[in-house]
Design an enzyme around this catalytic site. Structure first.
Site, mmCIF file in Angstrom:
data_model
loop_
_atom_site.group_PDB
_atom_site.id
_atom_site.type_symbol
_atom_site.label_atom_id
_atom_site.label_comp_id
_atom_site.label_asym_id
_atom_site.label_seq_id
_atom_site.Cartn_x
_atom_site.Cartn_y
_atom_site.Cartn_z
ATOM 1 C CD GLU A 115 -2.468 2.465 -3.382
ATOM 2 O OE1 GLU A 115 -3.397 3.270 -3.551
ATOM 3 O OE2 GLU A 115 -1.828 2.407 -2.322
ATOM 4 C CG ASP B 121 -1.821 1.179 1.332
ATOM 5 O OD1 ASP B 121 -2.688 1.292 0.456
ATOM 6 O OD2 ASP B 121 -1.678 1.987 2.261
#
Length: 727
Positions: free
Chosen positions: A462, A409
């Site tokens: 990401e 993330d």
């Protein structure tokens, strides 16, 4: 009066009583004196302490209390005591207990471990740090170890010692800054935390950074649990993650997929194994991706502000229950991907922040160490111990739970020191630039370790910028990820899909531009949870027009997604056109499946997954230019696009997309080879809730068109995607 000893001073006694002694092993336990072997024990609340032989229970000595303290000491027969001794304690409460002396046991960490931890190169620090069930000299207990180099004193506290920081004060291994102790009698299920006396005299209560299990919030304690056994990586699982494999990911927030008891309670890991896993399998997805399941204090963070990076959240059960979920997914042929958060952590008092009274895990300067957007702390990637903690954590989930991949993330926030900061609010790197060189080094090392130690597992970034080489190997100057989320494609596509069809001709480039860079990285195409929260609405809610056009537009979007080069990801609820924006505090609106339109969308997603897996042209060359060829990219007036997807063996799938609600009849389309073409997907099919405009099987004719020697004439349905194969 107990015997005097040159090793036992009044200052030592007072420091022990105040829980301020930094070297309790130098005072407590067995010690050679001029008078013989002396045993010393700090026993707050004890009325009498006797030393007995561990095996036979024979009394060896009754220890004397030092006046004005809870310290007991006395001489014992050396030969018998060295064979093992215990304490027989009579408490002021009137009960008695038999205890082992934690200060008679040897070091917990071996010299090699100390060296590697100090160097920051211990591949599996979780095998030594944290709480580990051990048996030493025939005594069962738990070996505790925690990194806190700047602390004056560290104790492990828990139910087993009445949360009294004087009872299990730990030994400092100065070479690596780790405090350790073997605590007899502690067992699986016992709660514990570390009590830390900082250099400034603060008493901090901290969760174990390496805890394998934790209490459910609002509890903050950790729970002793066995280290999960290693899980091998079968060849089939590795093949399912490969660049040429079909990868279609169902993204899930476990707390809101379904709920029980009228929506008031979560399903646990085992119930999810019995319901979620077969559902995902039946829908034709190849992988389940879970929003972070590492322990976190606040439900509303969805797991993206973790405190227990080594513990599956207790919200849904035990670590063993989570392992069962992963095993069930694998038995169903599904891969499991975890969202993993090495970018930041929350400021909760029991967490990693200010861990030993100093900025240990985070950067000390808030211009480097504090996220203004998220009000969280940023890991200090310049510290070898912090990088080691995070790299070890990545390997832990892959090796010890057998998960197939990690979606990392907020990578962009790690790569740039000026991420979401104004001028003057950030600190340049050593070369004067904006890149976080330490974070880049960490990501490369993490990916390198995963590649070497867990071949076949994947990492997915990401990453929302144009940082070069995210999926190139580190040795070639890249970051080493296997895949990267294609955020540019997602933003452009959703913007285009949300535009009224009458105006789409003015936004044609939002579809064509993505092919300029589609093969620059190994991309995943995400329609994730981020696109259905914070006022963005649902997927179907983004579609313009009346209800029919909304459903048709959504089906068209999905057909285009599954045909486009790149792996697929769809957030839960999107597969049946959830109307409402995602709300993590309640389950999905499953009752919508009573309506044909929602059933049709779900059936389409299932069929798209099956066609995607069945035809190699739709996945085999996702990341190579040879796998894609435009047929029609300039039909601006009609908003029609057409392209070819290719397999290594020359097999093709021809794709046509019509992004207007106007059917295009007698549409001539160039085709790559002569022959009969059969529709395998028509998102306008009646079975999906469409109007039923279609073609069945059509024959090509030797009429040159779109640069091809042969062509077909077809009807292109409104707001629809067609996929054709050579019959």
């Amino acid at each position: 009066m107990p015997p005097s000893s040159p090793f036992l001073q009044a200052a030592d006694i007072q420091a022990l009583m105040r829980a301020e002694h930094g070297d309790p092993f130098a005072v407590l336990g067995p010690h050679e004196t001029a008078d013989g072997l002396e045993v010393r024990a700090l026993m707050p609340g004890a009325r009498q302490v006797a030393v007995v032989h561990s095996r036979t229970g024979w009394p060896l000595s009754i220890l004397a209390r030092h006046e004005g303290s809870d310290l007991f000491s006395g001489l014992v027969p050396a030969a018998e005591a060295r064979m093992g001794y215990s304490f027989q304690v009579d408490w002021e409460t009137g009960h008695a207990s038999r205890l082992e002396d934690p200060y008679r046991f040897p070091f917990v960490l071996g010299e090699t471990d100390v060296w590697l931890l100090a160097e920051g190169t211990h591949l599996r620090p979780w095998e030594r740090l944290g709480a580990h069930l051990r048996e030493i000299d025939g005594v069962k207990g738990v070996a505790f170890a925690v990194w806190a180099p700047n602390a004056r004193r560290v104790s492990v506290v828990g139910d087993f010692n009445n949360w009294d920081g004087r009872r299990h004060m730990m030994r400092l291994r100065r070479e690596c800054g780790v405090w350790e102790i073997f605590a007899p009698h502690v067992a699986t299920g016992d709660s514990y935390e570390f009590e830390i006396l900082s250099a400034r005299g603060e008493v901090l209560r901290k969760a174990d950074p390496f805890a394998f299990s934790s209490q459910l919030r609002p509890g903050t304690a950790c729970v002793v649990a066995p280290l999960p056994a290693p899980v091998p990586m079968p060849a089939g699982r590795a093949e399912a993650n490969a660049h040429g494999a079909p990868i279609s990911v169902y993204e899930v927030h476990l707390g809101s997929w379904r709920r029980k008891h009228h929506g008031q309670e979560w399903l646990d890991y085992r119930e999810l194994a019995d319901t979620l896993v077969p559902y995902v399998r039946d829908m034709g997805f190849t992988h389940i991706e879970l929003l972070p399941i590492t322990e976190h204090p606040f439900d509303g963070s969805w797991g993206y502000q973790p405190i227990g990076l080594y513990a599956p959240t207790s919200r849904f059960g035990t670590p063993g229950d989570f392992r069962h979920f992963v095993e069930a997914a694998h038995a169903a042929g599904l891969g499991v991907i975890l969202d993993w958060v090495p970018a930041h952590f929350p400021t909760d008092a029991h967490g990693l922040g200010n861990f030993d009274g100093t900025a240990l895990y985070e950067y000390a300067d808030p211009r480097e160490g504090f996220h203004n957007d998220w009000q969280t702390l940023i890991f200090n990637y310049a510290r070898t111990e912090v990088r080691n903690y995070l790299v070890g954590n990545a390997l832990y989930w892959l090796e010890r739970y057998g998960v197939d991949g990690l979606r990392v993330d907020a990578v962009a926030s790690m790569l740039y020191r000026d991420y979401s900061r104004k001028a003057g609010e950030w600190v340049p790197n050593a070369q004067g630039g904006r890149e976080n060189l330490e974070a880049i080094d960490f990501l490369r090392r993490m990916n390198r370790v995963v590649g070497v130690e867990r071949p076949g597992a994947v990492t997915i970034a990401e990453e929302s910028t144009s940082f070069p080489g995210v999926t190139r190997p580190p040795e070639d100057g890249g970051l080493g990820f296997h895949y990267k989320w294609n955020m540019g494609w997602m933003n452009d596509t959703l913007a285009y899909a949300g535009t009224d069809p009458v105006y789409r001709k003015h936004h044609h480039q939002q579809i064509t531009f993505g092919l300029m860079y589609a093969h620059s990285e190994n991309f995943v195409l995400p329609l994730s949870h981020d696109e259905v929260v914070h006022g963005k609405g649902s997927m179907i809610g983004r579609m313009p027009g009346d209800e029919w056009q909304k459903f048709a537009g959504l089906r068209n979007l999905y057909g285009y997604l599954w045909a486009y080069p790149g792996k697929k990801l769809l957030f839960m609820g999107g597969e049946f056109a959830q109307y409402a924006e995602w709300n993590a505090d309640r389950g999905l609106d499953w009752h919508l499946l009573e309506h044909a339109g929602h059933q049709g969308v779900r059936r389409l997603v299932r069929d798209l997954n099956n066609v995607y897996q069945h035809f190699p042209a739709l996945h085999e060359l996702d990341h190579e230019g040879a796998g894609f060829e435009w047929l029609v990219h300039d039909d601006v007036a009609q908003s029609v696009f057409a392209f070819v997807r290719r397999a290594r063996d020359g097999g093709v799938v021809v794709v046509v997309c019509n992004f207007t609600p106007v059917p295009r009849h007698d549409y001539r389309l160039g085709v790559p080879v002569a022959g009969s073409y059969r529709e395998v997907i028509n998102t306008d099919g009646v079975v999906y809730g469409g109007s039923g405009v279609g073609n069945g099987v059509v024959e090509s004719s030797p009429v040159g068109w779109h640069g091809k020697s042969d062509s077909i004439v077809i009807s292109v349905p409104p707001l629809a995607t067609l996929m054709w194969v050579v019959a």
